[in-house]
Design a protein around this motif. Sequence first.
Motif, PDB file in Angstrom:
ATOM      1  N   ILE A   1       0.845  -1.187   0.000  1.00 43.22           N
ATOM      2  CA  ILE A   1       0.000   0.000   0.000  1.00 43.22           C
ATOM      3  C   ILE A   1       0.881   1.238   0.000  1.00 43.22           C
ATOM      4  CG2 ILE A   1      -1.779   1.258   1.282  1.00 43.22           C
ATOM      5  CD1 ILE A   1      -2.435  -1.489   2.625  1.00 43.22           C
ATOM      6  N   LEU A   2       0.658   2.138  -0.937  1.00 40.69           N
ATOM      7  CA  LEU A   2       1.413   3.391  -0.971  1.00 40.69           C
ATOM      8  C   LEU A   2       0.986   4.269   0.195  1.00 40.69           C
ATOM      9  CD1 LEU A   2       3.344   5.328  -2.514  1.00 40.69           C
ATOM     10  CD2 LEU A   2       1.294   6.230  -3.646  1.00 40.69           C
ATOM     11  N   VAL A   3       1.958   4.741   0.956  1.00 46.91           N
ATOM     12  CA  VAL A   3       1.680   5.632   2.091  1.00 46.91           C
ATOM     13  C   VAL A   3       1.881   7.083   1.684  1.00 46.91           C
ATOM     14  CG1 VAL A   3       2.396   6.291   4.420  1.00 46.91           C
ATOM     15  CG2 VAL A   3       2.359   3.869   3.766  1.00 46.91           C
ATOM     16  N   ILE A   4       3.025   7.355   1.053  1.00 43.96           N
ATOM     17  CA  ILE A   4       3.346   8.752   0.764  1.00 43.96           C
ATOM     18  C   ILE A   4       4.393   8.811  -0.342  1.00 43.96           C
ATOM     19  CG2 ILE A   4       5.262   9.081   2.387  1.00 43.96           C
ATOM     20  CD1 ILE A   4       3.666  11.613   3.359  1.00 43.96           C
ATOM     21  N   ARG A   5       4.372   9.896  -1.094  1.00 44.41           N
ATOM     22  CA  ARG A   5       5.291  10.092  -2.208  1.00 44.41           C
ATOM     23  C   ARG A   5       5.889  11.490  -2.119  1.00 44.41           C
ATOM     24  NH1 ARG A   5       4.062  12.441  -7.419  1.00 44.41           N
ATOM     25  NH2 ARG A   5       5.400  11.698  -9.099  1.00 44.41           N
ATOM     26  N   GLN A   6       7.182  11.586  -2.418  1.00 38.33           N
ATOM     27  CA  GLN A   6       7.890  12.868  -2.365  1.00 38.33           C
ATOM     28  C   GLN A   6       8.658  13.070  -3.658  1.00 38.33           C
ATOM     29  OE1 GLN A   6       8.367  15.171   0.517  1.00 38.33           O
ATOM     30  NE2 GLN A   6       9.342  16.463  -1.018  1.00 38.33           N
ATOM     31  N   GLU A   7       8.521  14.237  -4.263  1.00 37.96           N
ATOM     32  CA  GLU A   7       9.319  14.575  -5.436  1.00 37.96           C
ATOM     33  C   GLU A   7      10.537  15.349  -4.971  1.00 37.96           C
ATOM     34  OE1 GLU A   7       5.169  15.616  -7.418  1.00 37.96           O
ATOM     35  OE2 GLU A   7       6.849  16.085  -8.732  1.00 37.96           O
ATOM     36  N   ALA A   8      11.709  14.941  -5.401  1.00 36.20           N
ATOM     37  CA  ALA A   8      12.954  15.494  -4.852  1.00 36.20           C
ATOM     38  C   ALA A   8      13.120  16.980  -5.145  1.00 36.20           C
ATOM     39  CB  ALA A   8      14.150  14.723  -5.392  1.00 36.20           C
ATOM     40  N   TYR A   9      12.517  17.484  -6.211  1.00 37.01           N
ATOM     41  CA  TYR A   9      12.696  18.896  -6.534  1.00 37.01           C
ATOM     42  C   TYR A   9      11.800  19.788  -5.683  1.00 37.01           C
ATOM     43  CZ  TYR A   9       8.403  18.596  -9.339  1.00 37.01           C
ATOM     44  OH  TYR A   9       7.126  18.420  -9.763  1.00 37.01           O
ATOM     45  N   LYS A  10      10.890  19.183  -4.941  1.00 39.03           N
ATOM     46  CA  LYS A  10      10.020  19.966  -4.062  1.00 39.03           C
ATOM     47  C   LYS A  10      10.639  20.057  -2.667  1.00 39.03           C
ATOM     48  CE  LYS A  10       5.576  19.153  -6.309  1.00 39.03           C
ATOM     49  NZ  LYS A  10       4.177  18.649  -6.151  1.00 39.03           N
ATOM     50  N   GLN A  11      10.792  21.259  -2.177  1.00 35.52           N
ATOM     51  CA  GLN A  11      11.367  21.464  -0.849  1.00 35.52           C
ATOM     52  C   GLN A  11      10.406  21.058   0.263  1.00 35.52           C
ATOM     53  OE1 GLN A  11      14.409  22.373  -0.287  1.00 35.52           O
ATOM     54  NE2 GLN A  11      15.124  23.300  -2.189  1.00 35.52           N
TER      55      GLN A  11
ATOM     56  N   LYS B   1      17.471  16.524   1.464  1.00 37.73           N
ATOM     57  CA  LYS B   1      18.082  16.146   0.191  1.00 37.73           C
ATOM     58  C   LYS B   1      19.599  16.081   0.274  1.00 37.73           C
ATOM     59  CE  LYS B   1      17.722  17.001  -4.776  1.00 37.73           C
ATOM     60  NZ  LYS B   1      17.091  17.840  -5.835  1.00 37.73           N
ATOM     61  N   ALA B   2      20.206  17.049   0.920  1.00 38.16           N
ATOM     62  CA  ALA B   2      21.667  17.059   1.002  1.00 38.16           C
ATOM     63  C   ALA B   2      22.194  15.848   1.765  1.00 38.16           C
ATOM     64  CB  ALA B   2      22.142  18.341   1.670  1.00 38.16           C
ATOM     65  N   ALA B   3      21.476  15.457   2.780  1.00 38.54           N
ATOM     66  CA  ALA B   3      21.879  14.296   3.584  1.00 38.54           C
ATOM     67  C   ALA B   3      21.394  12.987   2.989  1.00 38.54           C
ATOM     68  CB  ALA B   3      21.350  14.436   5.005  1.00 38.54           C
ATOM     69  N   LYS B   4      20.574  13.047   1.941  1.00 42.03           N
ATOM     70  CA  LYS B   4      19.974  11.873   1.307  1.00 42.03           C
ATOM     71  C   LYS B   4      19.244  11.034   2.343  1.00 42.03           C
ATOM     72  CE  LYS B   4      23.153  11.899  -2.565  1.00 42.03           C
ATOM     73  NZ  LYS B   4      24.196  11.197  -3.336  1.00 42.03           N
ATOM     74  N   SER B   5      18.372  11.708   3.062  1.00 35.87           N
ATOM     75  CA  SER B   5      17.604  11.082   4.129  1.00 35.87           C
ATOM     76  C   SER B   5      16.117  11.325   3.894  1.00 35.87           C
ATOM     77  CB  SER B   5      18.034  11.678   5.478  1.00 35.87           C
ATOM     78  OG  SER B   5      17.197  11.249   6.510  1.00 35.87           O
ATOM     79  N   PHE B   6      15.312  10.328   4.195  1.00 36.57           N
ATOM     80  CA  PHE B   6      13.872  10.400   3.917  1.00 36.57           C
ATOM     81  C   PHE B   6      13.151   9.604   4.995  1.00 36.57           C
ATOM     82  CE2 PHE B   6      10.217  11.177   1.462  1.00 36.57           C
ATOM     83  CZ  PHE B   6       9.541  10.012   1.141  1.00 36.57           C
ATOM     84  N   SER B   7      12.900  10.212   6.135  1.00 31.46           N
ATOM     85  CA  SER B   7      12.283   9.489   7.246  1.00 31.46           C
ATOM     86  C   SER B   7      10.772   9.678   7.237  1.00 31.46           C
ATOM     87  CB  SER B   7      12.883   9.955   8.573  1.00 31.46           C
ATOM     88  OG  SER B   7      12.669  11.334   8.761  1.00 31.46           O
TER      89      SER B   7
END
Lengths: 112, 114
Positions: free
Chosen positions: B46-56, B70-76
């Motif tokens: 099941i998809l929970v959430i989606r993030q586009e990298a160009y969006k702050q 983005k700089a830390a390449k982290s997505f919690s």
Amino acid sequence: DAGITQSPRHKVTETGTPVTLRCHQTENHRYMYWYRQDPGHGLRLIHYSYGVKDTDKGEVSDGYSVSRSKTEDFLLTLESATSSQTSVYFCAISDRGGSPLHFGNGTRLTVT
Amino acid sequence: AQTVTQSQPEMSVQEAETVTLSCTYDTSESDYYLFWYKQPPSRQMILVIRQEAYKQQNATENRFSVNFQKAAKSFSLKISDSQLGDAAMYFCAQSAQGAQKLVFGQGTRLTINP
């Protein structure tokens, strides 16, 4: 829910036998994928398709082949099943790059 | 090559509390997409959430939100007001712009204690 049907839902087979898993979609999506799920590894891509008769390998493609003769069907074949191919197999679809994948309910394959 | 790492194989939280699941990734792309998927015992993805990298701006979906660095390449993933139905395996995934493949992390099993 996206219209994706995987068959069979469960299968037990013996080492050395051929196995074909089927994925059928009713969404007319261009992209179709086969992943396998194993504890500690998450989901790993086996093969994917970006159109009829257009397929490419994923990171764990050895021992697997695929075919896509129609937009709606994507077949995964194990030519000669091995115990290391015991896994849960997921089919997924998407309509374009960056779109979320929509998954089928998975096939649990046991190779004895 | 893209890699996605979830360093927490298991997490547990008390019902109604907040929990954060960690995910780091490695890519040479500048534009890409990130996802969190939930897999309950039914095995459904099941998809929970989606993030586009160009969006702050960090994506949010009701009680689910992300902290995208983005700089830390982290997505919690942060789950607020945890509910018993949130108990599941959670997978982080990444796809590069123009690439049609998702790369998944190893997963985090979340337990909710009543």
